[in-house]
Design an enzyme around this catalytic site. Structure first.
Site, PDB file in Angstrom:
ATOM      1  N   CYS A   1      23.665 -14.630  32.018  1.00  0.00           N
ATOM      2  CA  CYS A   1      23.650 -15.675  30.987  1.00  0.00           C
ATOM      3  C   CYS A   1      24.770 -16.691  31.173  1.00  0.00           C
ATOM      4  O   CYS A   1      25.830 -16.374  31.713  1.00  0.00           O
ATOM      5  CB  CYS A   1      23.834 -15.031  29.621  1.00  0.00           C
ATOM      6  SG  CYS A   1      22.373 -14.182  29.068  1.00  0.00           S
TER       7      CYS A   1
ATOM      8  N   ARG B   1      14.406 -11.882  29.173  1.00  0.00           N
ATOM      9  CA  ARG B   1      15.212 -10.996  30.021  1.00  0.00           C
ATOM     10  C   ARG B   1      15.618  -9.745  29.243  1.00  0.00           C
ATOM     11  O   ARG B   1      15.916  -8.715  29.833  1.00  0.00           O
ATOM     12  CB  ARG B   1      16.483 -11.710  30.499  1.00  0.00           C
ATOM     13  CG  ARG B   1      16.224 -12.729  31.602  1.00  0.00           C
ATOM     14  CD  ARG B   1      17.535 -13.235  32.204  1.00  0.00           C
ATOM     15  NE  ARG B   1      18.511 -12.175  32.237  1.00  0.00           N
ATOM     16  CZ  ARG B   1      19.747 -12.247  31.750  1.00  0.00           C
ATOM     17  NH1 ARG B   1      20.179 -13.364  31.229  1.00  0.00           N
ATOM     18  NH2 ARG B   1      20.565 -11.228  31.813  1.00  0.00           N
TER      19      ARG B   1
ATOM     20  N   ASP C   1      27.347  -9.817  21.231  1.00  0.00           N
ATOM     21  CA  ASP C   1      25.903 -10.021  21.378  1.00  0.00           C
ATOM     22  C   ASP C   1      25.200 -10.261  20.038  1.00  0.00           C
ATOM     23  O   ASP C   1      24.037 -10.664  20.021  1.00  0.00           O
ATOM     24  CB  ASP C   1      25.264  -8.819  22.090  1.00  0.00           C
ATOM     25  CG  ASP C   1      25.549  -8.835  23.585  1.00  0.00           C
ATOM     26  OD1 ASP C   1      26.117  -9.826  24.072  1.00  0.00           O
ATOM     27  OD2 ASP C   1      25.206  -7.847  24.264  1.00  0.00           O
TER      28      ASP C   1
ATOM     29  N   LYS D   1      18.343  -2.462  26.703  1.00  0.00           N
ATOM     30  CA  LYS D   1      18.561  -3.203  27.965  1.00  0.00           C
ATOM     31  C   LYS D   1      19.921  -2.836  28.571  1.00  0.00           C
ATOM     32  O   LYS D   1      20.011  -2.512  29.751  1.00  0.00           O
ATOM     33  CB  LYS D   1      18.510  -4.705  27.684  1.00  0.00           C
ATOM     34  CG  LYS D   1      19.116  -5.579  28.762  1.00  0.00           C
ATOM     35  CD  LYS D   1      19.123  -7.021  28.331  1.00  0.00           C
ATOM     36  CE  LYS D   1      19.977  -7.902  29.196  1.00  0.00           C
ATOM     37  NZ  LYS D   1      21.433  -7.668  29.071  1.00  0.00           N
ATOM     38  N   ASN D   2      20.960  -2.881  27.758  1.00  0.00           N
ATOM     39  CA  ASN D   2      22.297  -2.665  28.321  1.00  0.00           C
ATOM     40  C   ASN D   2      22.548  -1.209  28.703  1.00  0.00           C
ATOM     41  O   ASN D   2      23.493  -0.913  29.432  1.00  0.00           O
ATOM     42  CB  ASN D   2      23.372  -3.153  27.346  1.00  0.00           C
ATOM     43  CG  ASN D   2      23.431  -4.670  27.289  1.00  0.00           C
ATOM     44  OD1 ASN D   2      22.695  -5.346  28.001  1.00  0.00           O
ATOM     45  ND2 ASN D   2      24.291  -5.206  26.434  1.00  0.00           N
TER      46      ASN D   2
ATOM     47  N   ARG E   1      32.606 -15.156  33.359  1.00  0.00           N
ATOM     48  CA  ARG E   1      32.112 -13.840  33.761  1.00  0.00           C
ATOM     49  C   ARG E   1      32.515 -13.424  35.188  1.00  0.00           C
ATOM     50  O   ARG E   1      31.663 -13.180  36.051  1.00  0.00           O
ATOM     51  CB  ARG E   1      30.594 -13.753  33.578  1.00  0.00           C
ATOM     52  CG  ARG E   1      30.175 -14.110  32.177  1.00  0.00           C
ATOM     53  CD  ARG E   1      28.795 -13.659  31.855  1.00  0.00           C
ATOM     54  NE  ARG E   1      28.768 -12.255  31.442  1.00  0.00           N
ATOM     55  CZ  ARG E   1      27.687 -11.639  30.987  1.00  0.00           C
ATOM     56  NH1 ARG E   1      26.556 -12.278  30.917  1.00  0.00           N
ATOM     57  NH2 ARG E   1      27.737 -10.382  30.630  1.00  0.00           N
TER      58      ARG E   1
ATOM     59  N   ARG F   1      23.280 -10.216  35.786  1.00  0.00           N
ATOM     60  CA  ARG F   1      24.668  -9.806  36.000  1.00  0.00           C
ATOM     61  C   ARG F   1      24.757  -8.351  36.484  1.00  0.00           C
ATOM     62  O   ARG F   1      25.604  -8.015  37.312  1.00  0.00           O
ATOM     63  CB  ARG F   1      25.426  -9.969  34.687  1.00  0.00           C
ATOM     64  CG  ARG F   1      26.823  -9.423  34.768  1.00  0.00           C
ATOM     65  CD  ARG F   1      27.787 -10.245  34.018  1.00  0.00           C
ATOM     66  NE  ARG F   1      29.112  -9.666  34.085  1.00  0.00           N
ATOM     67  CZ  ARG F   1      30.090 -10.132  34.841  1.00  0.00           C
ATOM     68  NH1 ARG F   1      29.894 -11.187  35.588  1.00  0.00           N
ATOM     69  NH2 ARG F   1      31.272  -9.557  34.839  1.00  0.00           N
TER      70      ARG F   1
HETATM   71  C1  UD1 Z   1      28.249  -6.355  28.833  1.00  0.00           C
HETATM   72  C2  UD1 Z   1      26.874  -6.553  28.258  1.00  0.00           C
HETATM   73  C3  UD1 Z   1      26.821  -7.827  27.442  1.00  0.00           C
HETATM   74  C4  UD1 Z   1      27.925  -7.846  26.404  1.00  0.00           C
HETATM   75  C5  UD1 Z   1      29.275  -7.567  27.049  1.00  0.00           C
HETATM   76  C6  UD1 Z   1      30.400  -7.415  26.037  1.00  0.00           C
HETATM   77  C7  UD1 Z   1      25.382  -5.520  29.857  1.00  0.00           C
HETATM   78  C8  UD1 Z   1      24.304  -5.706  30.862  1.00  0.00           C
HETATM   79  N1  UD1 Z   1      25.907  -6.636  29.328  1.00  0.00           N
HETATM   80  O1  UD1 Z   1      28.495  -7.444  29.716  1.00  0.00           O
HETATM   81  O2  UD1 Z   1      25.545  -7.888  26.800  1.00  0.00           O
HETATM   82  O3  UD1 Z   1      27.951  -9.111  25.789  1.00  0.00           O
HETATM   83  O4  UD1 Z   1      29.222  -6.345  27.801  1.00  0.00           O
HETATM   84  O5  UD1 Z   1      30.082  -6.451  25.093  1.00  0.00           O
HETATM   85  O6  UD1 Z   1      25.741  -4.420  29.500  1.00  0.00           O
HETATM   86  N2  UD1 Z   1      35.919  -9.797  32.467  1.00  0.00           N
HETATM   87  C9  UD1 Z   1      36.821 -10.244  33.417  1.00  0.00           C
HETATM   88  N3  UD1 Z   1      36.773  -9.662  34.660  1.00  0.00           N
HETATM   89  C10 UD1 Z   1      35.872  -8.686  34.977  1.00  0.00           C
HETATM   90  C11 UD1 Z   1      34.963  -8.237  33.992  1.00  0.00           C
HETATM   91  C12 UD1 Z   1      35.015  -8.813  32.738  1.00  0.00           C
HETATM   92  O7  UD1 Z   1      37.633 -11.124  33.154  1.00  0.00           O
HETATM   93  O8  UD1 Z   1      35.890  -8.199  36.107  1.00  0.00           O
HETATM   94  C13 UD1 Z   1      35.930 -10.414  31.109  1.00  0.00           C
HETATM   95  C14 UD1 Z   1      34.658 -11.233  30.858  1.00  0.00           C
HETATM   96  O9  UD1 Z   1      34.766 -12.536  31.373  1.00  0.00           O
HETATM   97  C15 UD1 Z   1      34.587 -11.200  29.348  1.00  0.00           C
HETATM   98  C16 UD1 Z   1      35.148  -9.824  29.006  1.00  0.00           C
HETATM   99  O10 UD1 Z   1      35.890  -9.393  30.131  1.00  0.00           O
HETATM  100  O11 UD1 Z   1      35.403 -12.197  28.809  1.00  0.00           O
HETATM  101  C17 UD1 Z   1      34.091  -8.780  28.660  1.00  0.00           C
HETATM  102  O12 UD1 Z   1      33.196  -8.650  29.707  1.00  0.00           O
HETATM  103  P1  UD1 Z   1      32.423  -7.283  30.005  1.00  0.00           P
HETATM  104  O13 UD1 Z   1      32.723  -6.289  28.929  1.00  0.00           O
HETATM  105  O14 UD1 Z   1      32.657  -6.905  31.407  1.00  0.00           O
HETATM  106  O15 UD1 Z   1      30.908  -7.737  29.839  1.00  0.00           O
HETATM  107  P2  UD1 Z   1      29.699  -7.383  30.753  1.00  0.00           P
HETATM  108  O16 UD1 Z   1      29.817  -5.974  31.254  1.00  0.00           O
HETATM  109  O17 UD1 Z   1      29.489  -8.482  31.725  1.00  0.00           O
END
Ligand code: UD1
Length: 419
Positions: free
Chosen positions: A116, A398, A306, A22-23, A121, A92
């Site tokens: 989620c 999902r 995850d 998925k990711n 986020r 997301r």
């Molecule tokens: C992706 C994965 C998710 C996984 C996560 C961390 C997908 C679709 N989802 O989510 O399954 O749990 O990586 O391995 O690939 N953050 C900020 N500002 C931003 C972006 C992120 O503060 O602009 C923070 C988030 O709140 C969180 C951390 O950074 O605390 C990690 O988030 P991120 O690595 O971006 O996760 P996702 O890409 O949303």
């Protein structure tokens, strides 16, 4: 709303083939907008988030056909339509379309993404990075409007190795003049997969899989691209955990063990016997799992957030006291409350859950608040005495394809409940 009914107490045994990741597939689908030709994807998981991405692609003018895990996309006629709120809120990853829209058309508009319920986020790193590349952004409430006459390569340092922000910048950098250097980049295997696709589409990229990635440029190719989506390391870990917690023995095929190294170490520390081959993992669980004194989640290659819920389910039945520390998402330990309703003994304080393993869990009516906690609760319910219902199964769907049928094929007594 849907749920899953589970009669616990059956050991999971047998073999299964893991779904496409998925990711990995979601960013690559956003990237397909950059290729003004045909891409044929194979091993695409048939899950709700993929269906939502296809709706977005069609709305942007791409043609798509999806059957039996084959996905055909022709984005040659695509254009920069606004992605409506209803579609963006479903997952997301919808925000990842902003980078490719800017790169190919110089404009994009969408709403802040959903996904989620595991914490705040935000997308501030995405937006700051796009601004550094020269995009002009304006936000009207939840709506984000972006435009750029030219994107210009630059150095962007991420304050945290965000997976999504790294992907966003890689995608946008394909439209920039001059090299873009992403410092503090995420190193997840899904980043490497995205770069592999972008290179096939004409990008010159170095350093993927490290903390410094450079996009040197992008010369679009006209030929058809064929691309296989790799196996889902998190789904593989989830099924292995369900086998571990039920004292089972399963072989999960179609996954590179090297992508799950920290998870494999966790299973072994809890007493499971794992045999690895280049294309799969065989797990045999002990009669009772051993507690793990301390486990913490962090960006790859550390133990993944995850997998946290699945391991919390295992810890709740393990012999001794375990501690789980969640360092990535602030609301991800809420599942402990549901496990306690099954008889687990977990105390949460801040980002730590202290878990004293119990010998038995009992069935209960449970609420899966997000995709991974839903999967973790299902694992716990498979091991519990009696019948459980895990509500919120739509979140699980999902990310997990055909979970009910897969669990049945491994010997579980499960059924889907649709309201
Ligand atoms: C992706 C994965 C998710 C996984 C996560 C961390 C997908 C679709 N989802 O989510 O399954 O749990 O990586 O391995 O690939 N953050 C900020 N500002 C931003 C972006 C992120 O503060 O602009 C923070 C988030 O709140 C969180 C951390 O950074 O605390 C990690 O988030 P991120 O690595 O971006 O996760 P996702 O890409 O949303």
């Amino acid at each position: 709303m849907s749920g899953i009914g589970i009669e616990g107490g059956c050991r999971l045994t047998g073999e299964m083939e893991i779904q496409g990741s998925k990711n990995a597939v979601l960013p690559v689908l956003a990237a397909s907008i950059l290729h003004s030709g045909v891409t044929v994807f194979t091993h695409v998981p048939d899950i709700a988030d993929v269906r939502a991405s296809l709706e977005i692609l069609e709305l942007l003018g791409a043609r798509t056909e999806f059957r039996d895990h084959f996905l055909w996309i022709d984005a040659s006629e695509a254009g920069p339509s606004e992605i409506p709120k209803e579609l963006g809120e479903r997952m997301r990853s919808s925000v990842l379309f902003l980078g490719p829209l800017l790169a190919r058309f110089g404009e994009g508009a969408l709403y802040r993404p959903g996904g989620c319920a595991i914490g705040k986020r935000p997308v501030d790193y995405h937006l700051t990075g796009l601004t550094r590349l020269g995009a002009e952004l304006s936000c009207e409430g939840e709506r984000i409007l972006a435009s750029a006459r030219h994107l210009t390569g630059c150095s962007v340092t991420l304050p945290y190795p965000s997976v999504g922000a790294t992907e966003q910048l890689l995608l946008a950098a394909c439209g920039a003049n001059g090299p873009t250097r992403i410092l503090g980049a995420a190193r997840e295997p899904e980043i490497v997969t995205l770069c592999r696709y972008l290179k096939m589409a004409g990008a010159q990229i170095d350093g993927e899989g490290s903390t410094e990635i450079v996009v040197h440029g992008f010369r679009p190719v006209a030929r058809e691209i064929r691309f296989q989506i790799p196996g889902d390391r998190i789904a593989a870990g989830s099924y292995l955990a369900a086998a571990a917690v039920t004292g089972g023995r399963i072989h999960v095929e179609g996954i590179h063990p090297s992508h799950l190294w920290s998870t494999i170490c966790g299973f072994r520390q809890m007493g499971c016997d794992l045999r690895l081959d280049p294309e799969g993992i065989f797990l045999s669980a002990p009669e009772r799992l051993t507690a793990l004194p301390f486990l913490s989640t962090d960006p790859y290659p550390a133990f993944p957030t995850d997998m946290q819920s699945a391991f919390l389910a295992m810890m709740s039945l393990a012999d001794g006291e375990s501690v789980m520390e969640e360092n990535v998402f602030e609301k991800r330990l809420t599942m402990a409350k549901e496990l306690n309703r099954m008889g687990a003994n977990i105390e949460v304080e801040g980002k730590r859950a202290r878990c004293t393993g119990v010998e038995r869990l009992h069935g209960a009516e449970l609420q899966g608040a997000d995709l991974r906690s839903g999967a973790g609760l299902i694992a716990a319910a498979l091991a519990a005495d009696g019948v459980s219902t895990v509500n919120g199964f739509e979140h699980v769907e999902r990310g997990y394809e055909n979970m009910v049928e897969i669990l049945k094929s491994l010997g579980a007594k499960v059924w889907k409940i649709t309201e």
